[in-house]
Design an enzyme around this catalytic site. Sequence first.
Site, PDB file in Angstrom:
ATOM      1  N   GLN A   1      11.569  -5.397  -7.127  1.00  0.00           N
ATOM      2  CA  GLN A   1      10.689  -6.220  -7.960  1.00  0.00           C
ATOM      3  C   GLN A   1      10.413  -5.621  -9.334  1.00  0.00           C
ATOM      4  OE1 GLN A   1       7.444  -8.785  -6.538  1.00  0.00           O
ATOM      5  NE2 GLN A   1       6.041  -7.282  -7.427  1.00  0.00           N
TER       6      GLN A   1
ATOM      7  N   HIS B   1       0.829  -1.203   0.000  1.00  0.00           N
ATOM      8  CA  HIS B   1       0.000   0.000   0.000  1.00  0.00           C
ATOM      9  C   HIS B   1       0.868   1.259   0.000  1.00  0.00           C
ATOM     10  CE1 HIS B   1      -3.959  -1.953   0.883  1.00  0.00           C
ATOM     11  NE2 HIS B   1      -3.134  -2.935   1.209  1.00  0.00           N
TER      12      HIS B   1
ATOM     13  N   HIS C   1       1.667 -14.365  -5.537  1.00  0.00           N
ATOM     14  CA  HIS C   1       0.503 -14.447  -4.650  1.00  0.00           C
ATOM     15  C   HIS C   1      -0.678 -13.655  -5.214  1.00  0.00           C
ATOM     16  CE1 HIS C   1       2.305 -10.626  -3.944  1.00  0.00           C
ATOM     17  NE2 HIS C   1       1.426 -10.263  -3.046  1.00  0.00           N
TER      18      HIS C   1
ATOM     19  N   ASP D   1      -5.497   6.203   1.549  1.00  0.00           N
ATOM     20  CA  ASP D   1      -5.775   4.829   1.148  1.00  0.00           C
ATOM     21  C   ASP D   1      -7.237   4.545   1.506  1.00  0.00           C
ATOM     22  OD1 ASP D   1      -6.001   1.839   1.514  1.00  0.00           O
ATOM     23  OD2 ASP D   1      -3.903   1.935   0.911  1.00  0.00           O
TER      24      ASP D   1
ATOM     25  N   GLN E   1      -6.613 -11.328  -3.291  1.00  0.00           N
ATOM     26  CA  GLN E   1      -5.764 -12.138  -4.170  1.00  0.00           C
ATOM     27  C   GLN E   1      -6.524 -13.262  -4.865  1.00  0.00           C
ATOM     28  OE1 GLN E   1      -2.581 -13.199  -1.457  1.00  0.00           O
ATOM     29  NE2 GLN E   1      -2.186 -11.026  -1.011  1.00  0.00           N
TER      30      GLN E   1
ATOM     31  N   GLU F   1       2.370  -4.868 -11.987  1.00  0.00           N
ATOM     32  CA  GLU F   1       3.773  -4.799 -12.398  1.00  0.00           C
ATOM     33  C   GLU F   1       4.102  -5.914 -13.389  1.00  0.00           C
ATOM     34  OE1 GLU F   1       5.910  -4.825  -8.731  1.00  0.00           O
ATOM     35  OE2 GLU F   1       5.365  -2.753  -8.225  1.00  0.00           O
TER      36      GLU F   1
ATOM     37  N   THR G   1      -6.020   0.982  -3.477  1.00  0.00           N
ATOM     38  CA  THR G   1      -4.772   0.322  -3.864  1.00  0.00           C
ATOM     39  C   THR G   1      -4.987  -1.144  -4.216  1.00  0.00           C
ATOM     40  OG1 THR G   1      -4.339   0.053  -1.502  1.00  0.00           O
ATOM     41  CG2 THR G   1      -3.222   1.855  -2.603  1.00  0.00           C
TER      42      THR G   1
ATOM     43  N   TRP H   1      -2.197  -6.920  -5.833  1.00  0.00           N
ATOM     44  CA  TRP H   1      -2.489  -6.041  -6.976  1.00  0.00           C
ATOM     45  C   TRP H   1      -1.243  -5.348  -7.498  1.00  0.00           C
ATOM     46  CZ3 TRP H   1      -5.380  -6.397 -10.715  1.00  0.00           C
ATOM     47  CH2 TRP H   1      -5.743  -5.322 -11.537  1.00  0.00           C
ATOM     48  N   ASN H   2      -0.321  -4.915  -6.631  1.00  0.00           N
ATOM     49  CA  ASN H   2       0.929  -4.328  -7.125  1.00  0.00           C
ATOM     50  C   ASN H   2       1.680  -5.325  -8.003  1.00  0.00           C
ATOM     51  OD1 ASN H   2       0.638  -1.843  -5.910  1.00  0.00           O
ATOM     52  ND2 ASN H   2       2.014  -2.279  -4.213  1.00  0.00           N
TER      53      ASN H   2
END
Length: 481
Positions: free
Chosen positions: A364, A19, A379, A125, A404, A387, A147, A382-383
């Site tokens: 990452q 986040h 996993h 957030d 997830q 990405e 997020t 969302w990031n």
Amino acid sequence: MGSSTKTHLLCMALPFQGHINSMLNLAKVLHFKGFFITFVNTEYAHQQLLKHDGSLSALDGLPDFRFASISDGLSHPDDGEEYREDVRKIILASQKNCPASFLRLITALNDPSSGVPPVRCVISDSFVTFTLNATTKLGIPNVFYCTVSVCGFTDFYYCKDLIERGLVPLKSEDDLTNGHLNTIIDWIPGMITVRMRELTSLLRTTDRDEVLLNFVIDGVHASPQATAIIFNTFSELESPLLSACSSMLPPVFDIGPMCLLSHYIPNDSSASSLGGLNMWREDLSCMEWLDEKESGSVLYVNFGSLTNLTSKQAVEFGWGLANSGCAFLWVIRPDLVVGDAALLPQEFSEMTEGRSFITSWCPQRRVLAHAAVGGFLTHCGWNSTTESICSGVPMICWPFFGDQQINCRYICSVWGIGMEIDEDVTREEVERLIKELMEGQKGKEIKRKTVEWKEKAVEAAKPGGGSWRNLEKFIEEIIME
């Protein structure tokens, strides 16, 4: 424009790594657009960030991009203590202690003697709902930045309906195995037909008072009180869900993928000098290791900042990786494995020598963008998902909790860019899916679709693209009105 005359935006992050990363990308983009930024973390998160050199340069800030922290009542992490994102403890402490300290911070910033412009708008957030108390009291607009995915937000939003329909909480633990989780859910606006097991794992409880379930329900149902909602997505990716959300929420803006928007900030912008914020020390030597590998030959393995594996699961993943014959870069956080540490024997090291790199944390975004990386065992946070899309890297999915599960459903069944590993992970299945993704015909088709989605993401996020246009519209209609 001088710092003292810029419009001041305050960004409040939820104190978890993913986040914070996402909010920081948004804050950099807004700073590039000419705003004065105060970026706020909770004190516990702030102190953890200060422990790592990579974050120190960012936390130095700029004259018009400053960092602040508010008290959450948690003791500072010890220097020798391994950081653990204890979700329940951090959430409960924040809900109890942050509202008053947040109000004090804004009041102090708005004092004429503070030396900064008064706060014009708060961007929090969407799960940091305690900010509403202060912004309502002070008459300041409060924009929620979501997020998680739109499918994740929608999943959380309709948890309340599942409770009202008697599907949740579970009647007993037997509901986990008796077919109850295969109940078809086909009435959520904008969402594809799903089974209950493909919705958030937080629903798998017999306790109506489960802390995290109520936290996400309360968060999404506070969204109508916000001035506007920003989703970290782009319209083509989640169009039906965005339309459904637009009909029931304040003004909705899809401005993403945020990791890609921030990538387009020019190098001569002062915001580009701000680094990242990391709870763990990044190991940059993995980039040199990747440089030695052939294009598309490496599987990147990272379960994010919150996932936990049992020792048995870690061993099954380990032997699946070893038996696949594939080169792999595996991020194993110090707190990834719960209980007894997974003991991968000497035979594992010998079997994977020269084709494995194991580290505790890595950059990452850079790893996924590296030409050597041909797949991502993830996993489905969302990031990580965005990405991976932005880098054109197909996924093997093992969702853990939160949004997830539904992200995984969309990755595999709607966008066609991944394959799912069963919850009861076995080394045989891990080996089979790795070989299929990296070498098989299905893997080639998934790769093709991933590249197509990457092109669509770039089209949305490049200067002049749909997401930048939505950003301009947001600034004009919400902040500068």
